[in-house]
Design a protein around this motif. Structure first.
Motif, PDB file in Angstrom:
ATOM      1  N   PHE A  67       0.823  -1.366   0.071  1.00 25.33           N
ATOM      2  CA  PHE A  67      -0.008  -0.248  -0.007  1.00 25.33           C
ATOM      3  C   PHE A  67       0.641   1.235   0.038  1.00 25.33           C
ATOM      4  N   LEU A  68       1.873   1.446   0.779  1.00 19.83           N
ATOM      5  CA  LEU A  68       3.001   2.479   0.903  1.00 19.83           C
ATOM      6  C   LEU A  68       3.350   2.557  -0.662  1.00 19.83           C
ATOM      7  N   PHE A 226      -4.537   8.435 -11.420  1.00 22.93           N
ATOM      8  CA  PHE A 226      -5.307   7.971 -10.388  1.00 22.93           C
ATOM      9  C   PHE A 226      -6.151   6.796 -10.762  1.00 22.93           C
ATOM     10  N   ALA A 227      -6.708   7.045 -12.028  1.00 20.82           N
ATOM     11  CA  ALA A 227      -7.808   6.300 -12.287  1.00 20.82           C
ATOM     12  C   ALA A 227      -8.052   5.447 -13.506  1.00 20.82           C
ATOM     13  N   ARG A 228      -6.648   5.460 -14.395  1.00 18.96           N
ATOM     14  CA  ARG A 228      -6.835   4.891 -15.569  1.00 18.96           C
ATOM     15  C   ARG A 228      -5.546   4.340 -15.973  1.00 18.96           C
ATOM     16  N   SER A 244       7.602  -2.215  -7.322  1.00 22.68           N
ATOM     17  CA  SER A 244       7.945  -1.012  -7.794  1.00 22.68           C
ATOM     18  C   SER A 244       7.038  -0.398  -8.773  1.00 22.68           C
ATOM     19  N   THR A 245       6.085  -0.669  -9.299  1.00 23.03           N
ATOM     20  CA  THR A 245       5.107  -0.023 -10.060  1.00 23.03           C
ATOM     21  C   THR A 245       3.644  -0.432  -9.732  1.00 23.03           C
ATOM     22  N   PHE A 246       3.800  -0.705  -8.286  1.00 25.34           N
ATOM     23  CA  PHE A 246       2.450  -0.949  -7.901  1.00 25.34           C
ATOM     24  C   PHE A 246       1.510   0.485  -7.646  1.00 25.34           C
ATOM     25  N   THR A 247       0.385   0.270  -8.088  1.00 26.45           N
ATOM     26  CA  THR A 247      -0.540   1.628  -7.791  1.00 26.45           C
ATOM     27  C   THR A 247      -1.896   1.127  -7.169  1.00 26.45           C
ATOM     28  N   LEU A 248      -2.624   1.944  -6.667  1.00 31.42           N
ATOM     29  CA  LEU A 248      -3.714   1.840  -6.030  1.00 31.42           C
ATOM     30  C   LEU A 248      -4.537   0.806  -6.757  1.00 31.42           C
TER      31      LEU A 248
END
Lengths: 292, 282
Positions: A67-68, A226-228, A244-248
């Protein structure tokens, strides 16, 4: 935005016209978001009964290194937005000067937008490998390939540069050129007579005249970040190397569909929703300001 | 848009510099596509030893493999069925709602429109778990209609927004004249207003087509059965297939590019309009 010159209302007819839209939105958007909030307080696999666990998911999330990493990575992407804005505006201003072949350039630079994130993600996954044409050429010159997607630091910056700066360039050029087309030509003539340079004209005339378009562009980029981003991350790096390339969005996907921790993924969703709600409000304010 | 005789602060050298910069930028942006296109004609043995140059002996085997064993042909046909149906429904939903918001008076106009605007940016993954659950409750998992329904719902807010702004800018006199003639609201929309809005409807169709054609997460969750996959989903799955060689993946990519490129060449004007439909007003 809307003119209301009819003297009487239209009765129930508007609601009939809106019924399909509202039914779809209620089922596929409002209900899912509401359910996310509920399930974020539960332990749930996505099927079967759920167990109320209060704020436990949120507590786990705050200490979760994935998450961080997602938050940090998203923040890093945001840092590319100014670069994207400046580069796109500058190239649009170049093309506005009637550079030969500008229509062709604009069309070719639009291709990534046309092909979409999935195809572009796979194309770049081929192009940035160690054995690609690019890296073979680099190896020929420097002796070793560049590990674009293997080194964690390079990977996230490669994604930022590609997604935020490169992939929307063609879209941005069409967008800014259309906006610049609305600027009164006599202002440019006056600036030229005063002996203003390209840069001065760019900063004093072009950018201020299309201020709204620039603001929209920034908001649009926030939305993309954030969304796409999911489809591009999924096909280019799959969140890796490591996180290293994780996003929410990618985290929600992994938690819900590969670890089946749907309750936990809902807590991530609530955070993502909060960010998106803020961006959405900013966008709506901008639209309303423009329409006044 | 730009006239040839235009005032410009560029001297001849600056102009040449900018021209050169643009050519280099555009060529660089084409290199990834060149890499894929040339690899698609190389044999699996040739590509590792010759990734840069054109193929020594161009072959079509990769295409044959990707199209049939990789089912890319099948997936393209699937997309060509789902997406037009999706676009048709999307147009109906967005035109009706856009007309209501843009040209009709009712108490909840403003709050409902704000709600729609608010939803234009929701990320798909925010909705994915519950959407796939809903689709399964409706017994639409592994059906084209299931994915179409999810697409229309997800993309409708933005489409409604652009139709609303378009209808709102049209003169109200058209509506009034038709009303005096005794036309019903449906009639006014179908025979007067929608035809007048045709250029924007075409733009809407292009926006819908591109959004649905390139969509991944919903198709991935709803179309689990291999034979039902869209072309975009097919490519994403191939990418994840361990050990698949670059030339075959490349051929699959080239096949997947065909329809978007044709759309681009045929409807470039509407694509340009689509980019500016949302927001440009200086």
């Amino acid at each position: 935005m809307r003119r209301r010159r009819g003297l009487e209302g239209d009765g129930a007819v508007p609601y009939v016209f809106l019924a399909p839209l509202l039914a779809l939105l209620a089922a596929f958007m409002i209900y899912p978001v509401a359910m996310n909030i509920v399930t974020s307080f539960t332990e749930w696999k996505g099927y079967g009964p759920w167990k109320w666990i209060g704020l436990a998911n949120y507590k786990t999330m705050i200490g979760d290194e994935q998450f961080l990493a997602s938050i940090l990575n998203t923040g890093l992407m945001v840092l590319y937005i100014p670069l994207s804005t400046i580069v796109t505006l500058l190239i649009a201003a170049f093309l506005r000067e009637g550079i030969g072949g500008w229509k062709v350039y604009r069309a070719i630079l639009y291709i990534p937008n046309l092909l979409g994130y999935v195809l572009m993600g796979v194309i770049f996954s081929i192009y940035l490998r160690d054995d690609s044409a690019l890296n073979t050429a680099i190896r020929g010159i420097t002796g070793s390939p560049i590990h674009f997607l293997i080194s964690p630091v390079l990977a996230i910056n490669t994604v930022g540069l590609l997604l935020v700066v490169f992939l929307h360039l063609g879209f941005g050029l069409i967008y800014f050129l259309a906006a610049m087309n609305g600027i009164d030509k006599s202002i440019y003539e006056a600036a030229l007579i005063d002996g203003a340079s390209f840069w001065k004209t760019f900063l004093r005339v072009t950018v201020p005249s299309i201020r709204f378009a620039v603001e929209f562009w920034v908001v649009f980029n926030f939305i993309e970040v954030f969304a796409r981003m999911f489809s591009f991350i999924h096909t280019l790096t799959q969140g890796g190397p490591g996180y290293s390339t994780f996003t929410l969005e990618y985290g929600i996907f992994i938690q819900a569909f590969s670890k089946f921790k749907v309750g936990y993924s809902s807590a991530w969703s609530v955070v993502l929703f909060a960010f998106c709600a803020m961006i959405s409000v900013a966008q709506i304010r901008l639209m309303q300001r423009r329409d006044e | 848009m730009i006239r040839s005789k235009q005032v410009t602060p560029f001297g001849p050298f600056a102009r040449l510099g900018v021209q050169a910069f643009m050519v280099i930028l555009v060529l660089a942006s084409l290199l990834p596509l060149y890499n894929v296109l040339s690899a698609s004609f190389k044999s699996i043995e040739e590509y590792p030893s010759n990734p840069i140059m054109l193929p020594q002996v161009p072959i079509l085997d990769n295409y044959q493999y990707a199209a049939f064993s990789g089912h890319l042909l099948r997936f393209t046909l699937n997309s060509l069925v789902y997406v037009p149906i999706g676009v048709a429904l999307y147009i109906v939903v967005c035109v009706m709602a856009g007309y209501a918001f843009g040209k009709m008076r009712f108490a909840l106009n403003k709050p409902l429109f704000l709600l729609v605007l608010f939803m234009t940016i929701f990320p798909q993954l925010l909705l994915a778990t519950q959407v796939s659950k809903l689709i399964s409750i409706m017994h639409l998992t592994n059906t084209g209609f299931g994915v179409v329904l999810a697409w229309v719902a997800y993309f409708a807010p933005f489409g409604t927004y652009i139709m609303t702004t378009y209808f709102a800018d049209m003169p109200y006199e058209f509506v009034e004249a038709a009303r005096i003639d005794g036309a019903s609201p449906i009639r006014i929309l179908v025979s007067v207003m929608a035809p007048l809005a045709l250029p924007m409807v075409a733009t809407l169709a292009i926006i819908g087509f591109q959004s649905m054609w390139n969509e991944l997460p919903f198709s991935m969750l709803i179309l689990q059965n291999e034979s039902l996959r869209t072309v975009t989903l097919g490519i994403a799955v191939l990418r994840g297939q361990y050990g698949l060689r670059v030339p075959i993946l490349s051929a699959a990519l080239v096949i997947a590019m065909v329809v978007p490129l044709i759309i681009f060449l045929l409807f470039q004007r509407y694509i340009t309009l689509g980019v500016t439909a949302g927001a440009v007003k200086g």
